[in-house]
Write an enzyme that holds these catalytic residues in place. Sequence first.
Site, PDB file in Angstrom:
ATOM      1  N   MET A  23       0.761  -1.165   0.178  1.00  0.00           N
ATOM      2  CA  MET A  23      -0.055   0.048   0.078  1.00  0.00           C
ATOM      3  C   MET A  23       0.891   1.267  -0.091  1.00  0.00           C
ATOM      4  SD  MET A  23      -3.333  -0.755   2.472  1.00  0.00           S
ATOM      5  CE  MET A  23      -2.305  -1.638   3.814  1.00  0.00           C
ATOM      6  N   CYS A 109      -3.006  -1.018 -10.296  1.00  0.00           N
ATOM      7  CA  CYS A 109      -3.452   0.364 -10.193  1.00  0.00           C
ATOM      8  C   CYS A 109      -4.488   1.130 -10.942  1.00  0.00           C
ATOM      9  CB  CYS A 109      -2.247   1.242 -10.145  1.00  0.00           C
ATOM     10  SG  CYS A 109      -2.453   2.942  -9.763  1.00  0.00           S
ATOM     11  N   GLY A 214      -8.886  -8.809  -1.239  1.00  0.00           N
ATOM     12  CA  GLY A 214     -10.181  -8.030  -1.317  1.00  0.00           C
ATOM     13  C   GLY A 214     -10.998  -8.404   0.072  1.00  0.00           C
ATOM     14  N   ASP A 215     -11.101  -7.288   0.655  1.00  0.00           N
ATOM     15  CA  ASP A 215     -12.244  -7.381   1.716  1.00  0.00           C
ATOM     16  C   ASP A 215     -11.854  -8.189   2.854  1.00  0.00           C
ATOM     17  OD1 ASP A 215     -13.455  -5.250   0.031  1.00  0.00           O
ATOM     18  OD2 ASP A 215     -14.940  -6.566  -0.661  1.00  0.00           O
ATOM     19  N   ARG A 238      -6.589  -3.129   3.499  1.00  0.00           N
ATOM     20  CA  ARG A 238      -7.199  -2.130   4.343  1.00  0.00           C
ATOM     21  C   ARG A 238      -7.596  -2.448   5.663  1.00  0.00           C
ATOM     22  NH1 ARG A 238     -11.897  -0.853   0.363  1.00  0.00           N
ATOM     23  NH2 ARG A 238     -11.493  -3.121   0.205  1.00  0.00           N
TER      24      ARG A 238
HETATM   25  C1  LIG Z   1      -3.914   3.255   0.474  1.00  0.00           C
HETATM   26  C2  LIG Z   1      -3.490   2.255  -0.568  1.00  0.00           C
HETATM   27  C3  LIG Z   1      -2.501   2.147  -1.562  1.00  0.00           C
HETATM   28  C4  LIG Z   1      -2.402   1.121  -2.113  1.00  0.00           C
HETATM   29  N1  LIG Z   1      -1.066   0.896  -2.789  1.00  0.00           N
HETATM   30  C5  LIG Z   1      -1.135   0.053  -3.609  1.00  0.00           C
HETATM   31  C6  LIG Z   1       0.223  -0.318  -4.374  1.00  0.00           C
HETATM   32  O1  LIG Z   1       1.072   0.510  -4.235  1.00  0.00           O
HETATM   33  N2  LIG Z   1       0.473  -1.425  -5.102  1.00  0.00           N
HETATM   34  C7  LIG Z   1      -0.620  -2.326  -5.415  1.00  0.00           C
HETATM   35  O2  LIG Z   1      -0.577  -3.637  -5.891  1.00  0.00           O
HETATM   36  N3  LIG Z   1      -1.936  -2.161  -4.778  1.00  0.00           N
HETATM   37  C8  LIG Z   1      -1.915  -1.162  -3.793  1.00  0.00           C
HETATM   38  N4  LIG Z   1      -3.240  -1.035  -2.915  1.00  0.00           N
HETATM   39  C9  LIG Z   1      -3.998  -2.183  -3.208  1.00  0.00           C
HETATM   40  C10 LIG Z   1      -4.000  -3.104  -2.133  1.00  0.00           C
HETATM   41  O3  LIG Z   1      -2.770  -3.936  -2.175  1.00  0.00           O
HETATM   42  C11 LIG Z   1      -5.134  -4.093  -2.098  1.00  0.00           C
HETATM   43  O4  LIG Z   1      -4.937  -4.768  -3.355  1.00  0.00           O
HETATM   44  C12 LIG Z   1      -6.590  -3.597  -2.109  1.00  0.00           C
HETATM   45  O5  LIG Z   1      -6.487  -2.472  -1.051  1.00  0.00           O
HETATM   46  C13 LIG Z   1      -7.523  -4.668  -1.787  1.00  0.00           C
HETATM   47  O6  LIG Z   1      -7.440  -5.290  -0.652  1.00  0.00           O
HETATM   48  P1  LIG Z   1      -8.181  -5.001   0.750  1.00  0.00           P
HETATM   49  O7  LIG Z   1      -9.606  -5.063   0.401  1.00  0.00           O
HETATM   50  O8  LIG Z   1      -7.384  -5.931   1.788  1.00  0.00           O
HETATM   51  O9  LIG Z   1      -7.774  -3.631   0.875  1.00  0.00           O
HETATM   52  C14 LIG Z   1      -3.590   0.102  -2.271  1.00  0.00           C
HETATM   53  C15 LIG Z   1      -4.442   0.099  -1.255  1.00  0.00           C
HETATM   54  C16 LIG Z   1      -4.692   1.171  -0.672  1.00  0.00           C
HETATM   55  C17 LIG Z   1      -6.063   1.430   0.425  1.00  0.00           C
END
Ligand SMILES: Cc1cc2nc3c(=O)[nH]c(=O)nc-3n(C[C@H](O)[C@H](O)[C@H](O)COP(=O)(O)O)c2cc1C
Length: 378
Positions: A23, A109, A214-215, A238
């Site tokens: 992230m 992204c 995801g989630d 997140r």
């Molecule tokens: C603040 C933020 C920054 C992120 N930066 C990246 C990143 O640099 N590279 C990447 O592959 N995904 C990035 N993501 C996506 C996360 O790696 C992840 O795929 C996405 O948040 C879904 O997972 P979650 O539901 O557990 O949050 C980012 C997500 C957030 C919220």
Amino acid sequence: MDPAPSLKIGPYAVDPAVVLAPMAGITNVAFRQLCREFGSADSLYVCEMITARAVVERDAKTMEMITFGEGERPRSMQLYGVDPKSMAEAVRIVVGEDRADHVDMNFGCPVPKVTRKGGGAALPYKRRLFRQIVRAAVRAAEPAGVPVTVKFRIGIDDEHLTYLDAGRIAADEGAQAVALHARTAAQRYSGEADWTAIARLKEAVTNVPVLGNGDIFSAQDALDMVAKTGCDGVVVGRGCLGRPWLFGELQAAFRGQPPPPPPKLGKVAEILGRHGALLADHLGEEKGVRDLRKHMAWYLKGFPVGSELRRSLAMVGTLAELDDLLGRLDHDAESPVDAEGPRGRQGSPAKVVLPEGWLDDPEDDTVPLGADVMHSGG
Ligand SMILES: Cc1cc2nc3c(=O)[nH]c(=O)nc-3n(C[C@H](O)[C@H](O)[C@H](O)COP(=O)(O)O)c2cc1C
């Protein structure tokens, strides 16, 4: 309970099979260390996105971002790139100078500034170019024995799904695992991740581990994802914002142990202090404490904290001030009941901005102009 998956990425046994999602702006060396202190030393904690082009040009800020903790193993770096040549060169630099032990590639992204140029989640649609970039990274990493993994989304939008091809191509080219954020780019972070796509990817890619993302906002979510999709490991983003102890809960759940008790506000204050100290160690006090501000609302979410104290914490300037403010919190306040719900960015769906004519020919392997952004960390 279904048995927890066992995950190997190249030479590394990832145990339990839990990955801290890269992230930008979050998963710097301090945050990774904090998560690792709660979770297993053998899980995987991925750094913020680094752009290949910036590595090749040895951009000073980027080179500084490639910092790992003492004893942090494997050192897991995420690279972003759109050009097989600069990707190969960046990986050669990274492994040649022994700067990382694992390279993850970012094709997820959804930011318009990136997709507009054909980068990020727009790129896997160009499957030949995608193949060339993955191949370039794998070949450059191979001599050092550094495994490469690939992270992507379901597709551009519901009409342009790319994940099954992307998974097969990445595995074909020698990626050691693939990770799916089960949303389209058009969804951004809104709605719900479609875990059935993870199950489908798992059916399509049988020769390397498939990681689901995801989630996951609780340990139970992680167990559910594994049970529903058969994925070989989970990637958590997140859900750990302001809750780095989630990695302790995940570890317990995957090992079939009882969950650690949720922290009261006093414990959260202690963890916030630790996070601040780690950031100050790595970035210096001023920058470190400033960086902590963005985490404040996540840590305090749902706790009874007066608005004035909340505001002061969100504008904290020094470690001494942080210590003083944290001391004023009600240390006995119980963890909020909805602590395990969604957190972090959600936003709304939006049409994905693409370069003119981008969808006309998926076989076109022209490197998109201007998509090789220089700015690491998003
Ligand atoms: C603040 C933020 C920054 C992120 N930066 C990246 C990143 O640099 N590279 C990447 O592959 N995904 C990035 N993501 C996506 C996360 O790696 C992840 O795929 C996405 O948040 C879904 O997972 P979650 O539901 O557990 O949050 C980012 C997500 C957030 C919220």
